[in-house]
Every structure is written in structure tokens, then in C-alpha cells.
Enzyme design. Structure first.
Site, PDB file in Angstrom:
ATOM      1  N   THR A 276       0.827  -1.217   0.000  1.00 15.11           N
ATOM      2  CA  THR A 276       0.000   0.000   0.000  1.00 15.11           C
ATOM      3  C   THR A 276       0.863   1.270   0.000  1.00 15.11           C
ATOM      4  O   THR A 276       0.667   2.168  -0.820  1.00 15.11           O
ATOM      5  CB  THR A 276      -0.912  -0.011   1.238  1.00 15.11           C
ATOM      6  N   ILE A 277       1.787   1.357   0.925  1.00 17.73           N
ATOM      7  CA  ILE A 277       2.615   2.564   1.023  1.00 17.73           C
ATOM      8  C   ILE A 277       3.760   2.516   0.017  1.00 17.73           C
ATOM      9  O   ILE A 277       4.051   3.508  -0.663  1.00 17.73           O
ATOM     10  CB  ILE A 277       3.163   2.729   2.468  1.00 17.73           C
TER      11      ILE A 277
ATOM     12  N   CYS B 120       0.148   7.593   9.729  1.00 22.07           N
ATOM     13  CA  CYS B 120      -0.738   8.534   9.035  1.00 22.07           C
ATOM     14  C   CYS B 120      -1.425   9.472  10.014  1.00 22.07           C
ATOM     15  O   CYS B 120      -1.521  10.681   9.790  1.00 22.07           O
ATOM     16  CB  CYS B 120      -1.760   7.765   8.220  1.00 22.07           C
TER      17      CYS B 120
ATOM     18  N   ARG C 233     -10.406   4.239  10.363  1.00 18.06           N
ATOM     19  CA  ARG C 233     -10.936   3.299   9.371  1.00 18.06           C
ATOM     20  C   ARG C 233     -10.573   1.874   9.819  1.00 18.06           C
ATOM     21  O   ARG C 233      -9.503   1.634  10.359  1.00 18.06           O
ATOM     22  CB  ARG C 233     -10.409   3.614   7.966  1.00 18.06           C
TER      23      ARG C 233
ATOM     24  N   HIS D 150      -9.476   8.148   7.975  1.00 23.48           N
ATOM     25  CA  HIS D 150      -9.665   8.396   9.404  1.00 23.48           C
ATOM     26  C   HIS D 150     -10.319   9.771   9.572  1.00 23.48           C
ATOM     27  O   HIS D 150     -10.128  10.658   8.730  1.00 23.48           O
ATOM     28  CB  HIS D 150      -8.333   8.473  10.150  1.00 23.48           C
TER      29      HIS D 150
ATOM     30  N   GLN E  20      -5.351   7.557   5.036  1.00 24.96           N
ATOM     31  CA  GLN E  20      -4.299   6.735   5.644  1.00 24.96           C
ATOM     32  C   GLN E  20      -3.283   6.217   4.639  1.00 24.96           C
ATOM     33  O   GLN E  20      -2.116   6.025   4.968  1.00 24.96           O
ATOM     34  CB  GLN E  20      -4.934   5.550   6.397  1.00 24.96           C
TER      35      GLN E  20
HETATM   36  P1  NAD Z   1       1.258  -3.705   3.120  1.00 21.55           P
HETATM   37  O1  NAD Z   1       1.021  -5.003   3.768  1.00 21.55           O
HETATM   38  O2  NAD Z   1       0.208  -3.126   2.231  1.00 21.55           O
HETATM   39  O3  NAD Z   1       2.609  -3.761   2.260  1.00 21.55           O
HETATM   40  C1  NAD Z   1       3.779  -4.338   2.742  1.00 21.55           C
HETATM   41  C2  NAD Z   1       4.501  -5.033   1.587  1.00 21.55           C
HETATM   42  O4  NAD Z   1       5.727  -5.564   2.070  1.00 21.55           O
HETATM   43  C3  NAD Z   1       3.701  -6.203   1.017  1.00 21.55           C
HETATM   44  O5  NAD Z   1       3.814  -6.150  -0.392  1.00 21.55           O
HETATM   45  C4  NAD Z   1       4.430  -7.431   1.577  1.00 21.55           C
HETATM   46  O6  NAD Z   1       4.333  -8.544   0.724  1.00 21.55           O
HETATM   47  C5  NAD Z   1       5.856  -6.918   1.617  1.00 21.55           C
HETATM   48  N1  NAD Z   1       6.731  -7.630   2.554  1.00 21.55           N
HETATM   49  C6  NAD Z   1       6.410  -8.352   3.651  1.00 21.55           C
HETATM   50  N2  NAD Z   1       7.524  -8.786   4.272  1.00 21.55           N
HETATM   51  C7  NAD Z   1       8.572  -8.339   3.535  1.00 21.55           C
HETATM   52  C8  NAD Z   1       9.970  -8.461   3.652  1.00 21.55           C
HETATM   53  N3  NAD Z   1      10.536  -9.151   4.658  1.00 21.55           N
HETATM   54  N4  NAD Z   1      10.757  -7.865   2.732  1.00 21.55           N
HETATM   55  C9  NAD Z   1      10.216  -7.162   1.714  1.00 21.55           C
HETATM   56  N5  NAD Z   1       8.870  -7.015   1.550  1.00 21.55           N
HETATM   57  C10 NAD Z   1       8.073  -7.599   2.446  1.00 21.55           C
HETATM   58  O7  NAD Z   1       1.638  -2.702   4.296  1.00 21.55           O
HETATM   59  P2  NAD Z   1       1.466  -1.125   4.269  1.00 21.55           P
HETATM   60  O8  NAD Z   1       0.062  -0.794   4.624  1.00 21.55           O
HETATM   61  O9  NAD Z   1       2.052  -0.575   3.033  1.00 21.55           O
HETATM   62  O10 NAD Z   1       2.337  -0.722   5.549  1.00 21.55           O
HETATM   63  C11 NAD Z   1       3.735  -0.583   5.466  1.00 21.55           C
HETATM   64  C12 NAD Z   1       4.196   0.261   6.632  1.00 21.55           C
HETATM   65  O11 NAD Z   1       3.595   1.565   6.520  1.00 21.55           O
HETATM   66  C13 NAD Z   1       3.804  -0.246   8.027  1.00 21.55           C
HETATM   67  O12 NAD Z   1       4.794   0.111   8.946  1.00 21.55           O
HETATM   68  C14 NAD Z   1       2.528   0.525   8.323  1.00 21.55           C
HETATM   69  O13 NAD Z   1       2.265   0.637   9.705  1.00 21.55           O
HETATM   70  C15 NAD Z   1       2.867   1.871   7.702  1.00 21.55           C
HETATM   71  N6  NAD Z   1       1.705   2.683   7.351  1.00 21.55           N
HETATM   72  C16 NAD Z   1       0.620   2.114   6.759  1.00 21.55           C
HETATM   73  C17 NAD Z   1      -0.486   2.917   6.471  1.00 21.55           C
HETATM   74  C18 NAD Z   1      -1.720   2.338   5.842  1.00 21.55           C
HETATM   75  O14 NAD Z   1      -2.802   2.835   6.092  1.00 21.55           O
HETATM   76  N7  NAD Z   1      -1.652   1.314   5.044  1.00 21.55           N
HETATM   77  C19 NAD Z   1      -0.465   4.282   6.761  1.00 21.55           C
HETATM   78  C20 NAD Z   1       0.685   4.842   7.312  1.00 21.55           C
HETATM   79  C21 NAD Z   1       1.767   4.026   7.613  1.00 21.55           C
END
Ligand code: NAD
Length: 354
Positions: free
Chosen positions: A11-12, A140, A168, A220, A301
Site C-alpha cells: 500500500t505505502i 498517518c 478506518r 480516518h 491513511q
Molecule cells: P502492506 O502489507 O500493504 O505492504 C507491505 C509489503 O511488504 C507487502 O507487499 C508485503 O508482501 C511486503 N513484505 C512483507 N515482508 C517483507 C519483507 N521481509 N521484505 C520485503 N517485503 C516484504 O503494508 P502497508 O500498509 O504498506 O504498511 C507498510 C508500513 O507503513 C507499516 O509500517 C505501516 O504501519 C505503515 N503505514 C501504513 C499505512 C496504511 O494505512 N496502510 C499508513 C501509514 C503508515
């Protein structure tokens, strides 16, 4: 040109990669993924070099017919800076990899604060990250609150902040998340983790936060009450916030009554993925009673931390003279503020030190 590697293309990560791609001073060194799922094919279609991060290395990608440029070790090697966007808690396990390669690294809000030298929000503490080995772009919600507190603290002083965060339940792709039909105090303990997290950016801020979760994937919503050290008019606060480039004051005339219409609006405005990089503050909610300020803001988010990651890359690599320069450059390249109707307090748009 800075070569930026993105470890974790979810996602991020995919949003950060696309944001790096449009910066004039950065290029995507590559992205890494554990499995050859749909996001791997998107990375491939975008022309990003794909690196294998899973225990089985390149094997699953070969089996899916997706070319890889190497493993995550190779990605770190070819990167000037790595943005770690793996799931919360995984980033900390990658920290030693970045140290081995002496590569500056940016972590995300799902990690504990001690994963990095500094917790980062460009508008609040850019300079603390300049030349650091690592930074953690806060969550976020913490990003959204810090962007709001920075100008309020500078102009009026903050005595106390009390925030209720209506969160959310999950992101659109998170089919396993909930609640499906409920409203949860979450966490039920008070304060929620958000207040202490904001204090990693504003150590002296007196803040209490309460969190809830509701069944939506849109955004959110924060119910904000800040006791100020002075008594500005609501109009003055609106003007102050309207001059901030990453705060959007929603004019009443737009008829936007919630996150659904906000997302529809930014999709109509042509934003990639309908992303809302700005805090969205309902202008008519800005109210001052004595020295108490009240307002509602919505936080997307999936998007608000994206420009912060770009600024963090510049801060760690010491390539830009000031927060102002970096924020302006990021905003221009990405289109922050673009396509949104200007509130009367929004012009001229300005950033860090106005
Ligand atoms: P996500 O699950 O959507 O994406 C994470 C990606 O990393 C996935 O593609 C997964 O397959 C990959 N992955 C898993 N283990 C791995 C590894 N060992 N090496 C390489 N890739 C690996 O997660 P996200 O929502 O993008 O969140 C990522 C970070 O950003 C987290 O710390 C989260 O708390 C933070 N964050 C998320 C949001 C949100 O709303 N989604 C908002 C702000 C911050």
C-alpha cells in the site's frame, strides 16, 4: 540523482515509488517484493527493477515469469537511500541489512520509535533528520496531527490537545480486517498510542488521545480540541491553516459532508488512485471558544505519509538546503494542493517557515 530503493511494495511502498519517480532529483533504484502477486506485475509494468525479498529468493518470480534484478541485498547495494515499507515490525528486522551496507534507511510508523534516529514529519522537525542514518516517518494519524500542531504551536502556543480519532477499520485491500458491522473503542486503553507517538515529534506537547475503529476503508476522521495559550479568532485560525501547503480547508460551498465525497472529489480531480496527500479540515468546523479550538479533519491513511517519505529521503541524504525547499519541491512534483478548490485563506500557498 538520488537512487532510492523501496523495500516492500504494498500500500505505502507502491505510492512512495510512484512519488519518487516524479521527483526531479530522484530515481527508483528498484523495488522488492516477497511474492509475485498483482503488485509485482504492476511494478514490472511501471518499469521498476524488481528484487526478490522472500526466503525462496527469485524462484517464485521465475515460476511466474517475472524477471528479477536480484535479491533485496542487491537492491540495498544499488540504493543511495532505502525506504522500508514492509509491514509493521518487519522493518526493524531489516535494520541490520541497511547498516551492513552503510545505506541510510527510512522506516514507517508501524515500527517502534527506537528503530530510527528520529521520528519525522517534514513540517515539524525536518532539520532533526538532516544527515541522520535513519528516520521513521510516523503513522498517518501522527503525521496528520503533527502537521496541524506545528503552525498552531508556532503562532499561538498549545496548552493541551485532546483528540478523538475515528479510525478506518482497514485499507480497501485488507480483506481480513474489521470490524464489519460494529464500532469499537480501539484501543480501549486511554490514551491510545497516538498521543505518545505525537510526542516523539513534539516531546513537550500535553496531549490525550482516544481511538475508535469503524467499518470503513475510506479515511480516518479526527475530532480535535486544542487549548491554545492565546485567543485568536476562528477566522485567524482558518487563515493560518489555509496558508499551510499540506492542509486543505474544505470550503462549505463544495458540499463535502464526509470521506466518501472527499475521495470522490480527488478522483474527479485526477489524483492517482484518488490519493489525498493533505489533511482535509472542514472549514466551518473551525471554532474558537475562549482559548479552546475545535475542528474536524479527515486523513487519508494510504496517502498522507507519501510526501513525508520523499522529504525524509532528502533530509537523510543532505541534498536540499531547507525543509521549505524540500517540501515545495515534493509538492510541485507530486501535485500536492493541485486540483483542489482554494479556500479564501488558502492563497498564497506557503509552507514551512511562513
Ligand atoms: P502492506 O502489507 O500493504 O505492504 C507491505 C509489503 O511488504 C507487502 O507487499 C508485503 O508482501 C511486503 N513484505 C512483507 N515482508 C517483507 C519483507 N521481509 N521484505 C520485503 N517485503 C516484504 O503494508 P502497508 O500498509 O504498506 O504498511 C507498510 C508500513 O507503513 C507499516 O509500517 C505501516 O504501519 C505503515 N503505514 C501504513 C499505512 C496504511 O494505512 N496502510 C499508513 C501509514 C503508515
Amino acid at each position: 540523482m538520488l537512487h532510492v530503493g523501496i523495500n516492500g511494495f504494498g500500500t505505502i511502498g507502491k505510492r512512495v515509488a510512484d512519488a519518487v519517480r516524479v521527483q526531479p532529483d530522484m530515481t527508483v533504484a528498484g523495488v522488492s517484493k516477497r511474492s509475485p502477486n498483482f503488485e509485482a506485475t504492476i511494478a514490472h509494468d511501471r518499469g521498476y527493477d524488481l528484487y526478490a525479498a522472500g526466503d525462496d529468493g527469485r524462484v517464485p518470480f521465475d515460476a511466474a515469469g517475472l524477471d528479477t534484478a536480484g535479491t533485496v541485498h542487491d537492491l540495498v547495494e544499488v540504493s543511495d537511500v532505502v525506504v522500508d515499507t514492509t509491514p509493521g515490525g518487519v522493518g526493524a528486522t531489516n535494520a541490520s541489512l541497511y547498516e551492513e551496507h552503510d545505506t541510510p534507511a527510512i522506516f514507517q510508523g508501524g515500527e517502534d520509535p527506537d528503530v530510527a534516529d528520529v521520528s519525522f514529519v517534514a513540517r515539524a522537525n525536518y532539520d532533526d533528520a538532516v544527515g541522520a542514518d535513519s528516520a521513521r516517518v510516523v503513522s498517518c494519524n501522527t503525521t496528520g496531527l503533527s502537521r496541524l500542531f506545528a503552525p498552531l504551536e508556532e503562532s499561538y502556543g498549545i496548552e493541551k490537545a485532546r483528540i478523538t480519532l475515528v479510525r478506518r477499520g482497514g485499507d480497501p485491500g485488507q480483506t481480513s480486517r474489521g470490524p464489519i458491522n460494529d464500532t469499537l473503542p480501539d484501543p480501549v486503553e486511554i490514551p491510545s498510542h497516538h498521543g505518545p507517538d505525537v510526542q516523539t515529534v513534539f516531546p513537550d506537547l500535553d496531549i490525550d488521545t482516544m481511538g475508535m475503529k469503524v467499518p470503513t476503508t475510506q479515511m480516518h476522521t479526527h475530532s480535535v480540541n486544542v487549548t491554545l495559550e492565546s485567543t485568536p479568532s476562528a477566522e485567524a485560525v482558518r487563515d493560518l491553516l489555509g496558508r499551510e501547503s499540506r492542509l486543505f480547508l474544505i470550503p462549505e460551498t463544495l458540499g463535502i459532508d464526509g470521506a466518501g465525497k472527499l475521495k470522490e472529489y480527488t478522483r474527479d480531480a485526477g489524483r492517482p488512485r484518488g490519493d489525498v496527500w493533505e489533511n482535509c479540515i472542514w472549514a466551518e468546523s473551525v471554532t474558537v471558544e475562549d482559548n479552546d479550538l475545535y475542528l474536524f479533519q479527515a486523513i487519508h491513511q494510504e496517502a498522507d505519509v507519501v510526501p513525508e517519505n520523499i522529504d525524509a529521503v532528502r533530509a537523510l541524504s543532505e541534498r536540499t538546503a531547507s525543509a521549505r525547499q524540500s517540501i515545495d519541491r515534493t509538492n510541485d512534483a507530486l501535485g500536492v494542493g493541485r486540483g483542489l478548490v482554494e479556500h479564501e485563506g488558502n492563497a498564497p500557498r506557503s509552507t514551512a517557515d511562513d
